[in-house]
Design a protein around this motif. Structure first.
Motif, PDB file in Angstrom:
ATOM      1  N   ALA A 108     -39.018  22.450 -16.769  1.00 10.28           N
ATOM      2  CA  ALA A 108     -39.506  22.013 -17.030  1.00 10.28           C
ATOM      3  C   ALA A 108     -40.655  20.983 -15.932  1.00 10.28           C
ATOM      4  CB  ALA A 108     -37.924  20.394 -17.112  1.00 10.28           C
ATOM      5  N   ASP A 120     -34.689  17.015 -21.065  1.00  9.82           N
ATOM      6  CA  ASP A 120     -34.399  16.747 -22.192  1.00  9.82           C
ATOM      7  C   ASP A 120     -35.339  16.743 -23.246  1.00  9.82           C
ATOM      8  OD1 ASP A 120     -32.441  15.300 -21.919  1.00  9.82           O
ATOM      9  OD2 ASP A 120     -33.266  13.017 -22.237  1.00  9.82           O
ATOM     10  N   ASP A 121     -37.308  17.476 -22.868  1.00  7.55           N
ATOM     11  CA  ASP A 121     -37.905  18.055 -23.496  1.00  7.55           C
ATOM     12  C   ASP A 121     -37.785  18.655 -24.473  1.00  7.55           C
ATOM     13  OD1 ASP A 121     -39.356  15.488 -23.866  1.00  7.55           O
ATOM     14  OD2 ASP A 121     -40.754  15.541 -21.554  1.00  7.55           O
ATOM     15  N   ILE A 122     -37.509  20.168 -23.301  1.00  4.06           N
ATOM     16  CA  ILE A 122     -36.940  21.414 -23.129  1.00  4.06           C
ATOM     17  C   ILE A 122     -35.696  21.693 -24.246  1.00  4.06           C
ATOM     18  CG2 ILE A 122     -38.426  22.113 -21.940  1.00  4.06           C
ATOM     19  CD1 ILE A 122     -35.960  23.285 -20.306  1.00  4.06           C
ATOM     20  N   LYS A 158     -37.215  24.783 -25.992  1.00  2.00           N
ATOM     21  CA  LYS A 158     -38.920  25.255 -26.584  1.00  2.00           C
ATOM     22  C   LYS A 158     -39.297  25.047 -25.590  1.00  2.00           C
ATOM     23  CE  LYS A 158     -39.433  21.437 -29.124  1.00  2.00           C
ATOM     24  NZ  LYS A 158     -39.834  19.964 -29.616  1.00  2.00           N
ATOM     25  N   TYR A 218     -44.272  25.042 -25.092  1.00  2.39           N
ATOM     26  CA  TYR A 218     -44.593  24.194 -24.405  1.00  2.39           C
ATOM     27  C   TYR A 218     -45.434  25.911 -23.301  1.00  2.39           C
ATOM     28  CZ  TYR A 218     -41.939  19.756 -25.399  1.00  2.39           C
ATOM     29  OH  TYR A 218     -41.285  19.911 -26.545  1.00  2.39           O
ATOM     30  N   LYS A 246     -42.950  18.638 -18.358  1.00  2.19           N
ATOM     31  CA  LYS A 246     -41.635  18.057 -19.238  1.00  2.19           C
ATOM     32  C   LYS A 246     -40.718  17.171 -18.361  1.00  2.19           C
ATOM     33  CE  LYS A 246     -44.342  19.295 -22.619  1.00  2.19           C
ATOM     34  NZ  LYS A 246     -44.912  18.371 -23.295  1.00  2.19           N
ATOM     35  N   LYS A 247     -39.833  16.748 -19.882  1.00  7.32           N
ATOM     36  CA  LYS A 247     -38.510  16.138 -19.147  1.00  7.32           C
ATOM     37  C   LYS A 247     -37.450  17.394 -19.490  1.00  7.32           C
ATOM     38  CE  LYS A 247     -39.265  11.417 -19.482  1.00  7.32           C
ATOM     39  NZ  LYS A 247     -39.583  10.458 -19.491  1.00  7.32           N
TER      40      LYS A 247
END
Length: 64
Positions: free
Chosen positions: A50, A58-60, A4, A8, A55-56
């Protein structure tokens, strides 16, 4: 694997060139990552992306 990153990146108002520069990689490589054409991205690069996007990891990641 899909990411993602573009979503972002656009939320932060960054161009692909700006994000690539923050991560210390080429614009071409960043583009290939964004469109899912890179199979094995190093953890180091994922961490840089990230962090640059606040972001972390995991978020991406898009897990399927």
């Amino acid at each position: 694997m899909e990411y993602k990153i573009k979503e972002y990146r656009l939320e932060k108002g960054l161009s692909i060139e700006e994000l690539a520069e923050k991560c210390g990689i080429s614009r071409t490589y960043m583009n290939l990552i964004e469109i899912g054409k890179v199979e094995n991205i190093s953890t180091k690069v994922l961490v840089k992306i990230a962090k640059s996007l606040d972001k972390k990891i995991d978020d991406i990641l898009i897990l399927r």
